[in-house]
Scaffold this motif. Structure first.
Motif, PDB file in Angstrom:
ATOM      1  N   ALA A   1       0.829  -1.206   0.000  1.00 10.93           N
ATOM      2  CA  ALA A   1       0.000   0.000   0.000  1.00 10.93           C
ATOM      3  C   ALA A   1       0.863   1.256   0.000  1.00 10.93           C
ATOM      4  O   ALA A   1       0.405   2.335  -0.348  1.00 10.93           O
ATOM      5  CB  ALA A   1      -0.910   0.004   1.227  1.00 10.93           C
ATOM      6  N   LYS A   2       2.140   1.119   0.421  1.00  6.42           N
ATOM      7  CA  LYS A   2       3.074   2.240   0.525  1.00  6.42           C
ATOM      8  C   LYS A   2       2.490   3.355   1.397  1.00  6.42           C
ATOM      9  O   LYS A   2       2.528   4.541   1.059  1.00  6.42           O
ATOM     10  CB  LYS A   2       3.471   2.746  -0.860  1.00  6.42           C
ATOM     11  N   LEU A   3       1.922   2.914   2.514  1.00  2.98           N
ATOM     12  CA  LEU A   3       1.417   3.781   3.565  1.00  2.98           C
ATOM     13  C   LEU A   3       2.095   3.346   4.873  1.00  2.98           C
ATOM     14  O   LEU A   3       2.693   2.271   4.926  1.00  2.98           O
ATOM     15  CB  LEU A   3      -0.108   3.635   3.689  1.00  2.98           C
ATOM     16  N   PRO A   4       1.996   4.146   5.946  1.00  2.00           N
ATOM     17  CA  PRO A   4       2.563   3.733   7.241  1.00  2.00           C
ATOM     18  C   PRO A   4       1.724   2.624   7.872  1.00  2.00           C
ATOM     19  O   PRO A   4       1.038   2.809   8.875  1.00  2.00           O
ATOM     20  CB  PRO A   4       2.525   5.024   8.065  1.00  2.00           C
ATOM     21  N   PHE A   5       1.811   1.457   7.275  1.00  2.00           N
ATOM     22  CA  PHE A   5       0.892   0.350   7.533  1.00  2.00           C
ATOM     23  C   PHE A   5       1.666  -0.816   8.145  1.00  2.00           C
ATOM     24  O   PHE A   5       2.603  -1.332   7.539  1.00  2.00           O
ATOM     25  CB  PHE A   5       0.293  -0.065   6.184  1.00  2.00           C
ATOM     26  N   VAL A   6       1.316  -1.212   9.351  1.00  2.00           N
ATOM     27  CA  VAL A   6       2.025  -2.270  10.071  1.00  2.00           C
ATOM     28  C   VAL A   6       1.308  -3.601   9.882  1.00  2.00           C
ATOM     29  O   VAL A   6       0.082  -3.672   9.952  1.00  2.00           O
ATOM     30  CB  VAL A   6       2.114  -1.937  11.575  1.00  2.00           C
ATOM     31  N   ASN A   7       2.067  -4.645   9.634  1.00  4.63           N
ATOM     32  CA  ASN A   7       1.507  -5.991   9.510  1.00  4.63           C
ATOM     33  C   ASN A   7       2.030  -6.891  10.622  1.00  4.63           C
ATOM     34  O   ASN A   7       3.186  -6.777  11.025  1.00  4.63           O
ATOM     35  CB  ASN A   7       1.866  -6.620   8.155  1.00  4.63           C
ATOM     36  N   GLY A   8       1.181  -7.777  11.081  1.00  6.19           N
ATOM     37  CA  GLY A   8       1.590  -8.740  12.095  1.00  6.19           C
ATOM     38  C   GLY A   8       0.669  -9.944  12.073  1.00  6.19           C
ATOM     39  O   GLY A   8      -0.219 -10.056  11.231  1.00  6.19           O
ATOM     40  N   VAL A   9       0.868 -10.853  13.009  1.00  7.76           N
ATOM     41  CA  VAL A   9       0.090 -12.094  13.048  1.00  7.76           C
ATOM     42  C   VAL A   9      -1.373 -11.784  13.335  1.00  7.76           C
ATOM     43  O   VAL A   9      -1.700 -11.064  14.279  1.00  7.76           O
ATOM     44  CB  VAL A   9       0.646 -13.050  14.123  1.00  7.76           C
ATOM     45  N   SER A  10      -2.259 -12.339  12.519  1.00  8.07           N
ATOM     46  CA  SER A  10      -3.691 -12.080  12.658  1.00  8.07           C
ATOM     47  C   SER A  10      -4.310 -12.928  13.771  1.00  8.07           C
ATOM     48  O   SER A  10      -4.104 -14.138  13.846  1.00  8.07           O
ATOM     49  CB  SER A  10      -4.400 -12.382  11.333  1.00  8.07           C
ATOM     50  N   PHE A  11      -5.094 -12.277  14.631  1.00  7.31           N
ATOM     51  CA  PHE A  11      -5.831 -12.994  15.669  1.00  7.31           C
ATOM     52  C   PHE A  11      -6.952 -13.836  15.076  1.00  7.31           C
ATOM     53  O   PHE A  11      -7.415 -14.789  15.693  1.00  7.31           O
ATOM     54  CB  PHE A  11      -6.423 -11.991  16.663  1.00  7.31           C
ATOM     55  N   ALA A  12      -7.404 -13.480  13.866  1.00  7.94           N
ATOM     56  CA  ALA A  12      -8.535 -14.191  13.268  1.00  7.94           C
ATOM     57  C   ALA A  12      -8.234 -15.673  13.061  1.00  7.94           C
ATOM     58  O   ALA A  12      -9.146 -16.502  13.025  1.00  7.94           O
ATOM     59  CB  ALA A  12      -8.914 -13.545  11.931  1.00  7.94           C
ATOM     60  N   GLY A  13      -6.949 -16.004  12.906  1.00  8.49           N
ATOM     61  CA  GLY A  13      -6.599 -17.395  12.638  1.00  8.49           C
ATOM     62  C   GLY A  13      -6.388 -18.247  13.870  1.00  8.49           C
ATOM     63  O   GLY A  13      -6.188 -19.465  13.751  1.00  8.49           O
ATOM     64  N   VAL A  14      -6.425 -17.651  15.069  1.00  6.50           N
ATOM     65  CA  VAL A  14      -6.090 -18.394  16.284  1.00  6.50           C
ATOM     66  C   VAL A  14      -7.036 -19.571  16.512  1.00  6.50           C
ATOM     67  O   VAL A  14      -6.605 -20.725  16.676  1.00  6.50           O
ATOM     68  CB  VAL A  14      -6.079 -17.457  17.506  1.00  6.50           C
ATOM     69  N   THR A  15      -8.345 -19.309  16.525  1.00  5.63           N
ATOM     70  CA  THR A  15      -9.317 -20.377  16.796  1.00  5.63           C
ATOM     71  C   THR A  15      -9.263 -21.492  15.752  1.00  5.63           C
ATOM     72  O   THR A  15      -9.214 -22.680  16.114  1.00  5.63           O
ATOM     73  CB  THR A  15     -10.739 -19.790  16.879  1.00  5.63           C
ATOM     74  N   PRO A  16      -9.250 -21.173  14.438  1.00  4.75           N
ATOM     75  CA  PRO A  16      -9.152 -22.251  13.448  1.00  4.75           C
ATOM     76  C   PRO A  16      -7.853 -23.045  13.554  1.00  4.75           C
ATOM     77  O   PRO A  16      -7.863 -24.263  13.373  1.00  4.75           O
ATOM     78  CB  PRO A  16      -9.234 -21.511  12.102  1.00  4.75           C
ATOM     79  N   MET A  17      -6.723 -22.372  13.850  1.00  7.61           N
ATOM     80  CA  MET A  17      -5.457 -23.093  13.962  1.00  7.61           C
ATOM     81  C   MET A  17      -5.472 -24.056  15.148  1.00  7.61           C
ATOM     82  O   MET A  17      -4.945 -25.168  15.072  1.00  7.61           O
ATOM     83  CB  MET A  17      -4.291 -22.105  14.065  1.00  7.61           C
ATOM     84  N   ILE A  18      -6.081 -23.635  16.236  1.00  5.01           N
ATOM     85  CA  ILE A  18      -6.199 -24.521  17.394  1.00  5.01           C
ATOM     86  C   ILE A  18      -7.072 -25.719  17.047  1.00  5.01           C
ATOM     87  O   ILE A  18      -6.774 -26.861  17.403  1.00  5.01           O
ATOM     88  CB  ILE A  18      -6.776 -23.758  18.603  1.00  5.01           C
ATOM     89  N   ALA A  19      -8.167 -25.446  16.311  1.00  2.00           N
ATOM     90  CA  ALA A  19      -9.064 -26.542  15.910  1.00  2.00           C
ATOM     91  C   ALA A  19      -8.351 -27.517  14.973  1.00  2.00           C
ATOM     92  O   ALA A  19      -8.564 -28.737  15.046  1.00  2.00           O
ATOM     93  CB  ALA A  19     -10.307 -25.967  15.230  1.00  2.00           C
ATOM     94  N   ILE A  20      -7.500 -27.005  14.090  1.00  2.00           N
ATOM     95  CA  ILE A  20      -6.771 -27.860  13.148  1.00  2.00           C
ATOM     96  C   ILE A  20      -5.783 -28.770  13.878  1.00  2.00           C
ATOM     97  O   ILE A  20      -5.657 -29.961  13.575  1.00  2.00           O
ATOM     98  CB  ILE A  20      -6.008 -26.999  12.109  1.00  2.00           C
ATOM     99  N   GLY A  21      -5.079 -28.206  14.864  1.00  3.48           N
ATOM    100  CA  GLY A  21      -3.972 -28.961  15.443  1.00  3.48           C
ATOM    101  C   GLY A  21      -4.123 -29.405  16.866  1.00  3.48           C
ATOM    102  O   GLY A  21      -3.154 -29.840  17.479  1.00  3.48           O
ATOM    103  N   LYS A  22      -5.325 -29.312  17.421  1.00  2.00           N
ATOM    104  CA  LYS A  22      -5.496 -29.620  18.835  1.00  2.00           C
ATOM    105  C   LYS A  22      -5.045 -31.045  19.146  1.00  2.00           C
ATOM    106  O   LYS A  22      -5.499 -32.013  18.554  1.00  2.00           O
ATOM    107  CB  LYS A  22      -6.952 -29.437  19.255  1.00  2.00           C
ATOM    108  N   GLY A  23      -4.128 -31.165  20.103  1.00  2.91           N
ATOM    109  CA  GLY A  23      -3.669 -32.466  20.561  1.00  2.91           C
ATOM    110  C   GLY A  23      -2.679 -33.150  19.646  1.00  2.91           C
ATOM    111  O   GLY A  23      -2.177 -34.228  19.952  1.00  2.91           O
ATOM    112  N   GLU A  24      -2.370 -32.527  18.494  1.00  4.36           N
ATOM    113  CA  GLU A  24      -1.464 -33.161  17.536  1.00  4.36           C
ATOM    114  C   GLU A  24       0.006 -32.828  17.808  1.00  4.36           C
ATOM    115  O   GLU A  24       0.897 -33.432  17.221  1.00  4.36           O
ATOM    116  CB  GLU A  24      -1.827 -32.716  16.109  1.00  4.36           C
ATOM    117  N   GLY A  25       0.239 -31.828  18.653  1.00  7.61           N
ATOM    118  CA  GLY A  25       1.613 -31.469  18.977  1.00  7.61           C
ATOM    119  C   GLY A  25       2.347 -30.885  17.786  1.00  7.61           C
ATOM    120  O   GLY A  25       1.771 -30.211  16.930  1.00  7.61           O
TER     121      GLY A  25
END
Length: 464
Positions: free
Chosen positions: A93-117
């Protein structure tokens, strides 16, 4: 001597060009660049490391493996931030725009890997790579949606961004960990309140550059006060290595499972929706309204950064709305300041000891400053709504309904508890639901049929 007039004309033209340079494209003195960039890092640090802190233990990773994920997240957040601020080709975007890890993915990632280590991480990374690549090619289509984001929509979404972030600051102010014995203690809340007051006083009493870095100074003052209080944890420094590189595919080669890919593609759509709103909000704040190309570039940086992150053991990346509040408050609009912050993030990812120094800031101190930061975002949204012709057409109704729906996950976090988990990715984000409702109602009332408002035309034009 015959060439002197031409030379003089060139000098005058170059001088005029320098004077006309937009504040977004200005480079600042080195010290100011570094300290302002560090302020952005301090504002976003907890948000970057929180998702891996949550996902790691939830899928069965050891503390050392979780710490590795946190360092990798800092490293990839820095890369994604550089893609956004500096960019190349049509990426960024070439704006003062910061990117980082999205919280939106936390719940699905836990559901994908729960207990799998550890074996779950390659599946999560594979899904993120596919979702990122698909999002990259879909970015031009999202860019065409800019005309559906007039002030009545953008103002509503910006307000929701600020209000949605405030609970994060409140949680930090209480200590951040709801199961801890001192969560919500008088000590934690008092430290948050003290930092809150210090930031406000510094903004009021200081002038010039010191006023612009009031948040950073407030965090420093709050941390120093917190040392004798006993809520500053120095253990991370002693346990951290001096140098560490997030070796590619530390947890193994990515694996591609269709269910995980679908889940993360949904998350990507949510992230792209929120990033579109964030880009529009930031463009308004810095005085460079985002057009279709800016949105496309920003979304390409988001999605390309997300696709690259798993190579270095990072998660999906998207815009960090809290840093929009920092830009609004400090008035420092240079994208190179945020690029400096991206460089600092990369160094923190490569130097665990340096990262642990930033982590010294207690969450209650960060929460007190966060209340001011996130409130500034909401205030920017209200300011945008002031120019949205609320007295004409159905605009007031659009704002009322959108804010009402968007506030549901904040006011009643368990409101959608009986809905399918896949839908919760969208429904639990007040920004996403409020944005969708605002766009739909704006279409219905200001674009379609005989009820199209006469005031809609100038608003839509203003969005371009």
């Amino acid at each position: 001597m015959a060439q002197w007039p031409r030379f003089r004309k060139d000098v005058v033209a170059a001088s005029a060009e320098a004077e006309e340079k937009h504040p977004v494209d200005e480079t600042l003195p080195a010290l100011k660049m570094f300290t302002s960039g560090l302020q952005h890092v301090a504002a976003m640090y907890a948000g970057v490391v929180a998702p891996p802190m949550i996902v790691g233990p939830a899928v069965g990773l050891s503390p050392s493996q979780t710490a590795f994920l946190m360092g990798a997240s800092l490293f990839t957040a820095g890369i994604c931030t550089l893609l956004q601020t500096l960019g190349f080709w049509r990426v960024g975007a070439k704006l003062p725009f910061v990117n980082g890890v999205s919280f939106a993915g936390v719940t699905p990632m836990i559901a994908i890997g729960k207990g799998e280590g550890e074996s779950a991480i390659p599946v999560i990374f594979g899904a993120i790579i596919v979702a990122g690549l698909l999002g990259f090619f879909a970015a031009p289509y999202f860019g065409k949606l800019v005309r559906f984001f007039p002030p009545v929509v953008t103002g509503t979404v910006i307000t929701l961004i600020g209000v949605s972030l405030l609970p994060v600051a409140f949680n930090w102010s209480q200590g951040g960990n709801s199961v801890a014995d001192d969560y919500g203690s008088t000590t934690n809340v008092t430290m948050a309140a003290l930092t809150f007051v210090i930031v406000l006083l510094m903004r009021k009493l200081l002038r010039g550059f010191l006023q612009q870095i009031a948040i950073l100074l407030g965090l420093l003052a709050g941390t120093l006060i917190a040392i004798p209080v006993g809520i500053t944890d120095f253990s991370a420094i002693g346990q951290a290595d001096l140098v560490g590189f997030p070796a590619p595919f530390h947890f193994g080669a990515p694996q591609f499972q269709i269910a995980a890919i679908i889940s993360m593609c949904i998350v990507m759509l949510v992230c792209m929706t929120e990033s579109t709103a964030d880009i529009l909000a930031l463009g308004k704040i810095v005085g460079r309204p985002a057009d279709q190309r800016t949105i496309e570039g920003g979304l390409r940086a988001d999605t390309l950064g997300s696709a690259l992150s798993p190579f270095f053991n990072g998660f999906m990346c998207s815009a960090f709305a809290q840093n929009i509040g920092l830009v609004a408050m400090t008035k420092v609009r240079s994208r190179f300041v945020v690029a400096a912050g991206g460089g600092i993030l990369i160094l923190l990812g490569l130097c665990p000891v340096a990262a642990s120094v930033i982590a010294l800031v207690p969450l209650p101190v960060l929460g007190g400053a966060g209340i001011v930061l996130f409130g500034s975002v909401a205030a920017s949204g209200i300011q945008t709504l002031a120019g949205a012709s609320m007295e004409k057409g159905e605009n007031a109704l659009i704002v009322a309904a959108s804010l009402g729906v968007g506030l549901i996950p904040i006011a009643a976090p368990n409101f959608y508890h009986s809905f399918p988990e896949d839908l919760l990715v969208v429904l639990d984000s007040g920004i996403s639901t409020g944005c969708v409702v605002a766009i739909a109602l704006n279409l219905a009332f200001n674009h379609l049929g005989s009820r199209k408002s006469a005031a809609a035309a100038p608003e839509v034009a203003a969005a371009h």
